[in-house]
Design a protein around this motif. Structure first.
Motif, PDB file in Angstrom:
ATOM      1  N   UNK A  45       0.852  -1.179   0.000  1.00  0.00           N
ATOM      2  CA  UNK A  45       0.000   0.000   0.000  1.00  0.00           C
ATOM      3  C   UNK A  45       0.891   1.234   0.000  1.00  0.00           C
ATOM      4  N   UNK A  46       0.486   2.255  -0.735  1.00  0.00           N
ATOM      5  CA  UNK A  46       1.196   3.535  -0.724  1.00  0.00           C
ATOM      6  C   UNK A  46       0.169   4.650  -0.794  1.00  0.00           C
ATOM      7  N   UNK A  47       0.394   5.697  -0.014  1.00  0.00           N
ATOM      8  CA  UNK A  47      -0.474   6.879  -0.064  1.00  0.00           C
ATOM      9  C   UNK A  47       0.399   8.123  -0.097  1.00  0.00           C
ATOM     10  N   UNK A  48      -0.033   9.104  -0.845  1.00  0.00           N
ATOM     11  CA  UNK A  48       0.602  10.424  -0.884  1.00  0.00           C
ATOM     12  C   UNK A  48      -0.427  11.462  -0.471  1.00  0.00           C
ATOM     13  N   UNK A 181      -5.639  -8.527  11.569  1.00  0.00           N
ATOM     14  CA  UNK A 181      -6.721  -9.465  11.263  1.00  0.00           C
ATOM     15  C   UNK A 181      -6.284 -10.580  10.322  1.00  0.00           C
ATOM     16  N   UNK A 182      -5.212 -10.358   9.561  1.00  0.00           N
ATOM     17  CA  UNK A 182      -4.746 -11.350   8.584  1.00  0.00           C
ATOM     18  C   UNK A 182      -3.255 -11.592   8.763  1.00  0.00           C
ATOM     19  N   UNK A 183      -2.855 -12.299   9.831  1.00  0.00           N
ATOM     20  CA  UNK A 183      -1.422 -12.478  10.105  1.00  0.00           C
ATOM     21  C   UNK A 183      -0.685 -13.336   9.086  1.00  0.00           C
ATOM     22  N   UNK A 184      -1.406 -14.120   8.293  1.00  0.00           N
ATOM     23  CA  UNK A 184      -0.750 -14.981   7.305  1.00  0.00           C
ATOM     24  C   UNK A 184      -0.419 -14.237   6.015  1.00  0.00           C
ATOM     25  N   UNK A 185      -0.767 -12.948   5.959  1.00  0.00           N
ATOM     26  CA  UNK A 185      -0.498 -12.128   4.781  1.00  0.00           C
ATOM     27  C   UNK A 185       0.560 -11.092   5.137  1.00  0.00           C
ATOM     28  N   UNK A 186       1.533 -10.892   4.246  1.00  0.00           N
ATOM     29  CA  UNK A 186       2.528  -9.846   4.454  1.00  0.00           C
ATOM     30  C   UNK A 186       1.973  -8.494   4.026  1.00  0.00           C
ATOM     31  N   UNK A 187       2.283  -7.452   4.799  1.00  0.00           N
ATOM     32  CA  UNK A 187       1.818  -6.098   4.494  1.00  0.00           C
ATOM     33  C   UNK A 187       3.013  -5.145   4.488  1.00  0.00           C
ATOM     34  N   UNK A 188       3.001  -4.252   3.514  1.00  0.00           N
ATOM     35  CA  UNK A 188       3.987  -3.163   3.482  1.00  0.00           C
ATOM     36  C   UNK A 188       3.238  -1.878   3.151  1.00  0.00           C
ATOM     37  N   UNK A 189       3.494  -0.838   3.945  1.00  0.00           N
ATOM     38  CA  UNK A 189       2.757   0.412   3.772  1.00  0.00           C
ATOM     39  C   UNK A 189       3.728   1.582   3.749  1.00  0.00           C
ATOM     40  N   UNK A 190       3.622   2.404   2.706  1.00  0.00           N
ATOM     41  CA  UNK A 190       4.427   3.611   2.554  1.00  0.00           C
ATOM     42  C   UNK A 190       3.517   4.826   2.627  1.00  0.00           C
ATOM     43  N   UNK A 191       3.902   5.798   3.459  1.00  0.00           N
ATOM     44  CA  UNK A 191       3.207   7.079   3.511  1.00  0.00           C
ATOM     45  C   UNK A 191       4.163   8.155   3.020  1.00  0.00           C
ATOM     46  N   UNK A 192       3.794   8.803   1.914  1.00  0.00           N
ATOM     47  CA  UNK A 192       4.642   9.837   1.315  1.00  0.00           C
ATOM     48  C   UNK A 192       6.060   9.315   1.066  1.00  0.00           C
TER      49      UNK A 192
END
Length: 607
Positions: A45-48, A181-192
């Motif tokens: 996920x990425x948000x600007x 809620x979904x520990x079996x899934x990898x998540x990466x999140x970038x803000x700006x």
């Protein structure tokens, strides 16, 4: 000519967008749920500009076929239900068929996807809810959705949203919750462009710690209970580890994060007086229920759900929490009992040493060295009987005021409201029965000690009478990166209270110095609690000391069920009589109730 007419499809979608899209975090929720439904094992996920500039969600799921891409952004188009029976037996998150259409109607969208068995992937460009371009692109497996210029054609919606900083916090909280809620899934999140979350597939507890910090590890109790095909699992916190808000409570139904209003009430009821006033336990609780038992189609944003039998849900929740607390409380939570049973030498006014103890478990508890004055303890421990059966009463006349009371002033006088003469022990492990010249007093040992500690710490802070102690081994606070940054922004405020914080690496902060008024072993909990109070409001300098004093008083006061000896009870009552306001704790709860001689005589019809 009639005045009723059909609305255009564009206007219908924009109206629906108002129901489905609360803000940018609502869009993140919808897109991430679609990725989960697509079988993704990694979501980026990425948000600007808090998502108003750009939102990008990509996954490695099974993707969308070329011919389905234009349909994906049409209203009421979905692959997840075919008939009403499917609606009642949903195994997916998204299903209404409104989300993408609504989002596309108030933004500029690019949707890319590739599926197995194809040599190329495909892209559609959408503006104002209409596909304006379709093209082939190099192959990849999964789906990418990019959203730009959110609310560009409905600027009034944008005006009602919070600042970008506030929206970024909501976005981060949303992604964190979904990652838990979904520990079996990898998540990466970038803000700006800055990474604020990066977690790999792991088990449930490790995911909670990865997202919300290692500080929770030693303070969580596991819950696992089942009833009638339903399961409750997860973790709640020890009663000595809590927040001053419900921000640490999360509830999930079939891995869907939901708002369960009754759950917070049940939590509070189960903990009861194990928690001080204004304290809230941490909770990460998952309900695994048969699909037909829950209706998730009752809220446009799927925040709330409806149960076939709410009583069954509340029952399993109450059962699971009380079982854990009942088995853990006597040993784990009455830490004060352990401290009171540890004899620590102290000096009386004559300089002679005894083995009775230096007060309530050492520095910081408000009963310092020499607290008994000339009282001989003959080696008795501070823990003792608390029953009133057969008691003749323990006289308070021989107990000195305690050397720490000199901080109240040179001309020390007792408060006219409460001057104890004798006490008769403790009733129900909570209430001290004491006699004074003007009647009978019933004193809550917890709130009374809170009042004493509050005034003591507040006095120390205002007079700068405390000393900051450098720690030989710094205490590590394990937070998320953004939490560490936010906490370090308050370094000056913490320093004003005698607390020195230092950045280390990632989300780790080192506590280098702590003031003497914080109890040893309670540094982490006290500092986190104080920071939580800072986040809830921005206290001015005049309120800073008050917040800290309340925080320390909550953490260090004796609790219901803590067994204390007669001398300690006597000292507590004497010290309470010297408080500026002995009748109320710092939070406004009563510390004592008085029955005058006249009240008693009236009740027994003697007058």
């Amino acid at each position: 000519m009639g005045i009723i007419h059909s609305l255009s499809a564009d206007l219908i979608n924009q109206i629906a967008a108002g129901e489905v899209i609360e803000s940018t975090h609502s869009i993140l929720k919808e897109l991430i749920e679609n990725s989960i439904d697509a079988g993704a094992t990694k979501i980026e996920i990425a948000t600007d500009s808090a998502g108003f500039g750009r939102i990008l969600v990509s996954d490695n799921g099974h993707g969308i076929q070329k011919e389905d891409l234009p349909l994906a952004i049409k209203r009421y188009a979905t692959s997840k239900i075919q008939n009403f029976h499917d609606l009642e037996h949903l195994f997916t998150f998204g299903f209404r068929g409104e989300a993408l259409a609504s989002i596309a109607s108030v933004s500029r969208m690019v949707l890319e996807s590739g599926t197995e068995g194809n040599r190329t992937a495909y892209r559609v460009t959408v503006e104002e809810g209409k596909v304006v371009k379709e093209e082939e692109i190099p192959f990849f497996l999964g789906t990418k959705i990019e959203i730009k210029d959110l609310f560009y054609n409905t600027p009034v919606r944008r005006k009602f949203l919070k600042t970008e900083t506030g929206e970024e916090k909501k976005n981060r909280a949303r992604v964190q919750t979904m990652a838990v809620s979904e520990p079996k899934i990898g998540f990466r999140y970038l803000q700006n462009g800055k990474e604020v979350l990066n977690v790999v597939p792991e088990d449930g507890l490790e995911r909670v710690l990865s997202v919300y910090g290692e500080n929770l590890r030693d303070h969580l109790l596991p819950i696992q209970t089942s009833r009638n095909g339903m399961t409750l699992r997860g973790w709640i916190s020890h009663p000595d580890f809590y927040k001053s808000s419900r921000a640490g409570q999360f509830f999930f139904v079939n891995n869907r994060s939901v708002e369960l209003k009754f759950s917070a009430q049940i939590l509070k009821r189960c903990y009861g007086e194990l928690l001080p006033s204004g304290a809230f336990p941490y909770a990460y609780l998952f309900f695994d229920l048969p699909r037909e038992f829950v209706d998730v189609n009752v809220h446009p944003q799927k925040k709330e759900v409806r149960f076939l039998s709410e009583e069954t849900i509340t029952g399993i929740l109450f059962q699971g929490i009380t079982e854990v607390l009942r088995t853990s409380t006597p040993v784990e939570f009455l830490e004060m009992r352990r401290r009171l049973s540890m004899p620590i030498p102290y000096e009386n006014r004559g300089g002679e040493s005894y083995a009775g103890g230096s007060g309530f478990g050492g520095p910081g508890f408000g009963f310092g060295q020499g607290m008994f004055g000339n009282l001989q303890t003959d080696g008795d421990t501070l823990i003792g009987p608390s029953s009133i059966e057969g008691r003749q009463g323990f006289s308070l006349e021989g107990i000195g005021a305690g050397t720490n009371l000199h901080l109240l002033g040179e001309n020390l006088t007792k408060h006219n409201l409460f001057v104890p003469k004798k006490h008769y022990g403790v009733l129900f492990e909570t209430f001290i029965l004491a006699e004074a010249e003007d009647g009978l007093y019933i004193i809550d040992q917890h709130t009374a000690h809170e009042r004493i500690r509050y005034e003591e710490v507040l006095r120390d802070l205002k007079s700068k009478a405390y000393k900051s102690q450098s720690l030989l081994t710094p205490i590590r606070l394990e937070l998320t990166k953004e939490e560490a940054e936010e906490m370090l922004e308050e370094r000056t405020r913490f320093l004003e209270l005698g607390i020195t914080l230092e950045p280390f690496s990632g989300g780790t902060i080192l506590i280098r110095e702590v003031p003497s008024y914080i109890d040893p072993g309670k540094e982490t909990e006290t500092i986190l609690d104080l920071w939580e109070r800072f986040k809830q409001k921005d206290p001015e300098d005049k309120e800073l000391y008050d917040e800290m004093a309340k925080c320390v008083a909550c953490r260090s006061a004796i609790k219901k069920g803590d067994q204390v000896s007669d001398p300690i009870i006597g000292e507590l009552l004497q010290r309470l009589s010297y408080c500026e306001n002995p009748s109320l704790c710092p939070h406004g709860r009563p510390t004592l109730i008085k029955l005058t001689r006249k009240d008693l005589e009236t009740m027994f019809h003697r007058i």
